[in-house]
Scaffold this motif. Structure first.
Motif, mmCIF file in Angstrom:
data_model
loop_
_atom_site.group_PDB
_atom_site.id
_atom_site.type_symbol
_atom_site.label_atom_id
_atom_site.label_comp_id
_atom_site.label_asym_id
_atom_site.label_seq_id
_atom_site.Cartn_x
_atom_site.Cartn_y
_atom_site.Cartn_z
ATOM 1 N N LEU A 177 0.830 -1.196 0.000
ATOM 2 C CA LEU A 177 0.000 0.000 0.000
ATOM 3 C C LEU A 177 0.870 1.253 0.000
ATOM 4 C CD1 LEU A 177 -2.699 -1.050 2.642
ATOM 5 C CD2 LEU A 177 -2.777 -1.336 0.154
ATOM 6 N N VAL A 178 0.310 2.332 -0.480
ATOM 7 C CA VAL A 178 1.024 3.606 -0.586
ATOM 8 C C VAL A 178 0.205 4.700 0.096
ATOM 9 C CG1 VAL A 178 1.951 5.340 -2.174
ATOM 10 C CG2 VAL A 178 2.044 2.927 -2.794
ATOM 11 N N ASP A 179 0.853 5.448 0.967
ATOM 12 C CA ASP A 179 0.274 6.669 1.525
ATOM 13 C C ASP A 179 0.432 7.741 0.446
ATOM 14 O OD1 ASP A 179 -0.352 8.990 2.897
ATOM 15 O OD2 ASP A 179 1.191 8.749 4.439
ATOM 16 N N CYS A 180 -0.586 7.882 -0.411
ATOM 17 C CA CYS A 180 -0.391 8.640 -1.653
ATOM 18 C C CYS A 180 -0.137 10.119 -1.408
ATOM 19 C CB CYS A 180 -1.543 8.414 -2.623
ATOM 20 S SG CYS A 180 -3.178 8.576 -1.943
ATOM 21 N N TRP A 181 -0.775 10.737 -0.386
ATOM 22 C CA TRP A 181 -0.489 12.157 -0.128
ATOM 23 C C TRP A 181 0.967 12.330 0.289
ATOM 24 C CZ3 TRP A 181 1.387 15.134 3.830
ATOM 25 C CH2 TRP A 181 1.285 16.522 3.657
ATOM 26 N N ARG A 182 1.463 11.491 1.180
ATOM 27 C CA ARG A 182 2.855 11.605 1.622
ATOM 28 C C ARG A 182 3.821 11.327 0.476
ATOM 29 N NH1 ARG A 182 4.958 14.654 4.432
ATOM 30 N NH2 ARG A 182 3.841 14.123 6.347
ATOM 31 N N GLU A 183 3.468 10.397 -0.390
ATOM 32 C CA GLU A 183 4.341 10.092 -1.519
ATOM 33 C C GLU A 183 4.494 11.295 -2.442
ATOM 34 O OE1 GLU A 183 6.993 7.601 -3.256
ATOM 35 O OE2 GLU A 183 5.795 7.124 -1.476
ATOM 36 N N LEU A 184 3.446 12.124 -2.526
ATOM 37 C CA LEU A 184 3.494 13.325 -3.370
ATOM 38 C C LEU A 184 3.980 14.554 -2.615
ATOM 39 C CD1 LEU A 184 0.100 12.858 -5.253
ATOM 40 C CD2 LEU A 184 2.397 12.362 -6.114
ATOM 41 N N ASN A 185 4.095 14.439 -1.288
ATOM 42 C CA ASN A 185 4.518 15.573 -0.446
ATOM 43 C C ASN A 185 5.509 15.054 0.594
ATOM 44 O OD1 ASN A 185 2.326 17.841 -1.212
ATOM 45 N ND2 ASN A 185 1.308 15.865 -1.068
ATOM 46 N N ILE A 186 6.673 14.632 0.120
ATOM 47 C CA ILE A 186 7.571 13.809 0.924
ATOM 48 C C ILE A 186 8.004 14.488 2.223
ATOM 49 C CG2 ILE A 186 9.830 12.674 0.953
ATOM 50 C CD1 ILE A 186 9.454 12.120 -2.018
ATOM 51 N N GLU A 187 8.364 15.760 2.188
ATOM 52 C CA GLU A 187 8.878 16.425 3.389
ATOM 53 C C GLU A 187 7.940 17.518 3.897
ATOM 54 O OE1 GLU A 187 11.445 15.454 5.059
ATOM 55 O OE2 GLU A 187 12.115 13.940 3.617
ATOM 56 N N THR A 188 6.676 17.483 3.511
ATOM 57 C CA THR A 188 5.728 18.546 3.862
ATOM 58 C C THR A 188 5.116 18.315 5.238
ATOM 59 O OG1 THR A 188 5.187 18.862 1.529
ATOM 60 C CG2 THR A 188 3.620 19.743 3.135
ATOM 61 N N TYR A 189 5.012 19.383 6.010
ATOM 62 C CA TYR A 189 4.303 19.341 7.288
ATOM 63 C C TYR A 189 2.899 19.895 7.062
ATOM 64 C CZ TYR A 189 8.902 18.701 9.459
ATOM 65 O OH TYR A 189 10.138 18.232 9.811
ATOM 66 N N GLN A 190 1.911 19.032 7.102
ATOM 67 C CA GLN A 190 0.518 19.457 6.997
ATOM 68 C C GLN A 190 -0.326 18.463 7.773
ATOM 69 O OE1 GLN A 190 -0.831 20.239 2.991
ATOM 70 N NE2 GLN A 190 -2.811 21.014 3.649
ATOM 71 N N TYR A 191 -1.325 18.955 8.472
ATOM 72 C CA TYR A 191 -2.068 18.123 9.414
ATOM 73 C C TYR A 191 -3.545 18.105 9.050
ATOM 74 C CZ TYR A 191 2.312 19.259 11.705
ATOM 75 O OH TYR A 191 3.643 19.441 11.962
ATOM 76 N N THR A 192 -4.255 17.102 9.555
ATOM 77 C CA THR A 192 -5.683 16.965 9.250
ATOM 78 C C THR A 192 -6.570 17.118 10.469
ATOM 79 O OG1 THR A 192 -5.666 14.556 9.577
ATOM 80 C CG2 THR A 192 -5.111 15.376 7.372
ATOM 81 N N TRP A 193 -5.965 17.245 11.641
ATOM 82 C CA TRP A 193 -6.737 17.426 12.865
ATOM 83 C C TRP A 193 -5.999 18.398 13.758
ATOM 84 C CZ3 TRP A 193 -5.144 16.388 17.917
ATOM 85 C CH2 TRP A 193 -6.122 16.531 18.911
ATOM 86 N N ARG A 194 -6.769 19.243 14.417
ATOM 87 C CA ARG A 194 -6.168 20.164 15.384
ATOM 88 C C ARG A 194 -7.073 20.229 16.615
ATOM 89 N NH1 ARG A 194 -8.613 20.340 11.176
ATOM 90 N NH2 ARG A 194 -6.680 20.780 10.086
ATOM 91 N N LEU A 208 -4.710 5.180 1.884
ATOM 92 C CA LEU A 208 -3.752 4.134 1.547
ATOM 93 C C LEU A 208 -4.303 3.402 0.335
ATOM 94 C CD1 LEU A 208 -3.008 2.669 5.109
ATOM 95 C CD2 LEU A 208 -1.613 4.299 3.815
ATOM 96 N N ILE A 209 -3.522 3.345 -0.742
ATOM 97 C CA ILE A 209 -3.992 2.691 -1.958
ATOM 98 C C ILE A 209 -2.963 1.666 -2.414
ATOM 99 C CG2 ILE A 209 -5.246 4.776 -2.615
ATOM 100 C CD1 ILE A 209 -3.175 5.199 -4.822
ATOM 101 N N SER A 210 -3.411 0.676 -3.139
ATOM 102 C CA SER A 210 -2.494 -0.309 -3.707
ATOM 103 C C SER A 210 -1.502 0.391 -4.621
ATOM 104 C CB SER A 210 -3.269 -1.365 -4.497
ATOM 105 O OG SER A 210 -4.072 -2.140 -3.640
ATOM 106 N N GLU A 211 -0.248 -0.025 -4.547
ATOM 107 C CA GLU A 211 0.765 0.659 -5.354
ATOM 108 C C GLU A 211 0.508 0.480 -6.840
ATOM 109 O OE1 GLU A 211 4.471 -2.465 -5.465
ATOM 110 O OE2 GLU A 211 4.405 -1.063 -3.801
ATOM 111 N N SER A 212 -0.249 -0.545 -7.232
ATOM 112 C CA SER A 212 -0.598 -0.708 -8.643
ATOM 113 C C SER A 212 -1.513 0.410 -9.139
ATOM 114 C CB SER A 212 -1.287 -2.059 -8.861
ATOM 115 O OG SER A 212 -2.481 -2.154 -8.112
ATOM 116 N N LEU A 213 -2.163 1.127 -8.212
ATOM 117 C CA LEU A 213 -3.021 2.256 -8.581
ATOM 118 C C LEU A 213 -2.283 3.583 -8.562
ATOM 119 C CD1 LEU A 213 -6.212 1.455 -6.432
ATOM 120 C CD2 LEU A 213 -5.835 0.914 -8.837
ATOM 121 N N PHE A 214 -1.113 3.608 -7.929
ATOM 122 C CA PHE A 214 -0.480 4.895 -7.640
ATOM 123 C C PHE A 214 -0.108 5.669 -8.905
ATOM 124 C CE2 PHE A 214 3.243 7.557 -6.616
ATOM 125 C CZ PHE A 214 2.614 8.433 -5.740
#
Length: 316
Positions: A177-194, A208-214
């Motif tokens: 599986l691939v954390d697709c947002w992190r894969e496209l934003n490798i060193e970015t600090y951004q959060y989804t909850w505060r 999380l998506i199958s790497e065959s879809l990435f």
């Protein structure tokens, strides 16, 4: 074959049992004209399902708990073709799995509202299911944990749900599986909850998506949510062009903090250098680890050596 863009969105709604908030939130989401909506912490009940389906206007699937806590739902728009083959849900409103065909492509959709307690067994059940599942996977939700403490949390004293985190890292690795947002934003600090009135933040929500879809991901973003303390996250994919083929290798960054792993990798590197070191009369008695990299001569070309080295590292 025409390619259609399907956009999947996910949001922790922080409760939709109130009639006004529910109607307002559903109107907001419907106005965005996304394709498939993964909702968590819905507070829907079984008795309300038909009413909510009518209120939404299109097809909906639910895993409910009570009007005061938990619950997940997957809502569909009518701007693409799909068919449902099987539905799996738990009794606690934490998980909903759909076996589905979208635009001719068979997939497994998994909507997650991770337990607030440290429950590795919850993710282990998903792991067991996926190991017996051959469909590509799109999984999303509020996991109530972070994948990378160094990048995904701010002003936390401790890592949240560490045992569950280790289980899902194993799931990612074993199920490709691939954390697709992190894969496209490798060193970015951004959060989804505060947390309200504090600076405590975390990226608890992700796809999380199958790497065959990435390779078919067009975009993945974190944007403001609506009447909730969570962001809305989305990923867009091109449908209609999937074809089997070689996928890429996804390295699990958390292993870099595992001293045993680091030591073993260093040993593998030295062993591989030794196996492919071109010995000459000048260096035959010199240990390979004492030869500067720039002076190291190999018995195979550099690219092949690199591929072999990667294969050995993957092996451990």
């Amino acid at each position: 074959m025409a390619h259609n863009t399907i956009t999947f969105v996910s949001m922790n709604c922080q409760g939709l049992s109130g009639a006004f908030k529910r109607a307002d939130t559903l109107n907001f989401l419907r106005s965005k004209k996304y394709s498939i909506y993964f909702l968590q912490d819905t507070h829907f009940t079984d008795k309300e399902e038909n009413y909510i389906r009518t209120q939404w206007g299109f097809e909906c699937y639910f895993s409910n708990f009570t009007s005061q806590s938990r619950g997940v739902a997957i809502l569909f728009n009518n701007n693409f073709e799909f068919s449902i083959h099987n539905i799996i849900k738990d009794n606690n409103g934490n998980k909903l799995i759909l076996d589905i065909t979208i635009e001719g492509k068979r997939l497994t959709l998994i909507n997650i509202y991770g337990p607030n307690r440290d429950s590795p067994e919850f993710y282990n059940e998903i792991f067991i299911y996926l190991k017996n599942n051959s469909n590509p996977v799109i999984m999303a939700g509020d996991f109530n944990l972070v994948l990378d403490p160094g990048l995904d949390m701010k002003n936390y004293l401790n890592v949240n749900n560490p045992k569950a985190r280790e289980e899902i890292l194993n799931l990612i690795l074993e199920c490709n599986l691939v954390d697709c947002w992190r894969e496209l934003n490798i060193e970015t600090y951004q959060y989804t909850w505060r947390k309200k009135n504090t600076n405590k933040q975390a990226r608890l929500d992700f796809f999380l998506i199958s790497e065959s879809l990435f390779m078919d991901v067009i975009d993945a973003k974190i944007v403001p949510g609506y009447k909730t303390d969570h962001s809305l996250i989305f990923v867009s994919l091109k449908f209609g062009k999937f074809s089997p083929g070689k996928s890429f290798w996804k390295f699990n960054n958390s292993l870099l903090k595992d001293q045993l792993f680091v030591t073993e990798v260093k040993t593998v590197i030295e062993d591989t250098k030794t196996n492919y070191w071109l010995r000459t009369g000048n260096n035959n008695s010199t240990p390979v680890n004492e030869i500067p990299v720039k002076d190291l001569q190999l018995s195979i070309d550099d690219q092949l050596f690199f591929d072999v080295l990667l294969m050995e590292i993957r092996g451990i």
